[in-house]
Design a protein around this motif. Structure first.
Motif: not given
Length: 179
Positions: A89-115
């Motif tokens: 199972l996968v889980a991802v969390g971006i802590g600061d609301p100002n950091e959300r919506g900047r593409g970090y979460g989708i990139e983290a998902l793509r990277m963890i799937l590749r891994y």
């Protein structure tokens, strides 16, 4: 032999936990909004000690740091790994609301799937998302996850019940998306 860096994307990189990250995670946990987005457990602020480096069995977790300035922004984890079934199972969390919506979460998902598929040789990655977490649901769909079912009224928050959406992605589906 040419290898792709599985720990680096275009915006973020995977990093080992640093001692100061525990303080930041504890700060994130003081946000009710953050806690109810990342977990179905009771929302309870935690101390830095709760985020120690002890590690959990059948879990691989990376901290997310920006390439631009090495800022800690969250985590991504493969958990509940069943090696015999090549599943996690996968889980991802971006802590600061100002950091959300900047593409970090989708990139983290793509990277963890590749891994997961290239390094760990998994065949399946699944997740649960609470129905009110529409931003996460959209990100999971964008990463290729497919709805597999729904546990009705499985999560209680603020006196209301919400569905828990089950999603999954198979290695063959992910590889077809890479072509």
């Amino acid at each position: 032999m040419s290898t792709q860096d599985l720990f680096r994307g275009s915006l973020i990189r995977f990093a080992a936990p640093r001692p100061e990250d525990a303080d930041e995670l504890a700060r994130f946990s003081e946000s009710y909004e953050y806690l109810i987005q990342v977990d179905t457990e009771n929302a309870i602020p935690q101390t830095p000690d709760a985020y120690g480096n002890a590690g959990r069995a059948n879990t691989i977790e990376f901290h997310l740091r920006t390439l631009e300035d090495d800022r800690f922004i969250g985590f991504v984890a493969l958990h509940s790994i069943e090696w015999n079934n090549q599943a996690a199972l996968v889980a991802v969390g971006i802590g600061d609301p100002n950091e959300r919506g900047r593409g970090y979460g989708i990139e983290a998902l793509r990277m963890i799937l590749r891994y997961a598929f290239h390094e760990l040789n998994l065949n399946r990655v699944g997740l649960d998302v609470i129905s009110y977490n529409e931003a996460a649901y959209r990100a999971y769909k964008k990463a290729g996850f497919i709805d597999e079912g729904r546990a009705r009224s499985a999560v209680l928050r603020g006196g209301q019940s919400y569905d828990l959406i089950k999603m999954g992605l198979l290695r063959a589906e992910w590889e077809a998306m890479q072509a």
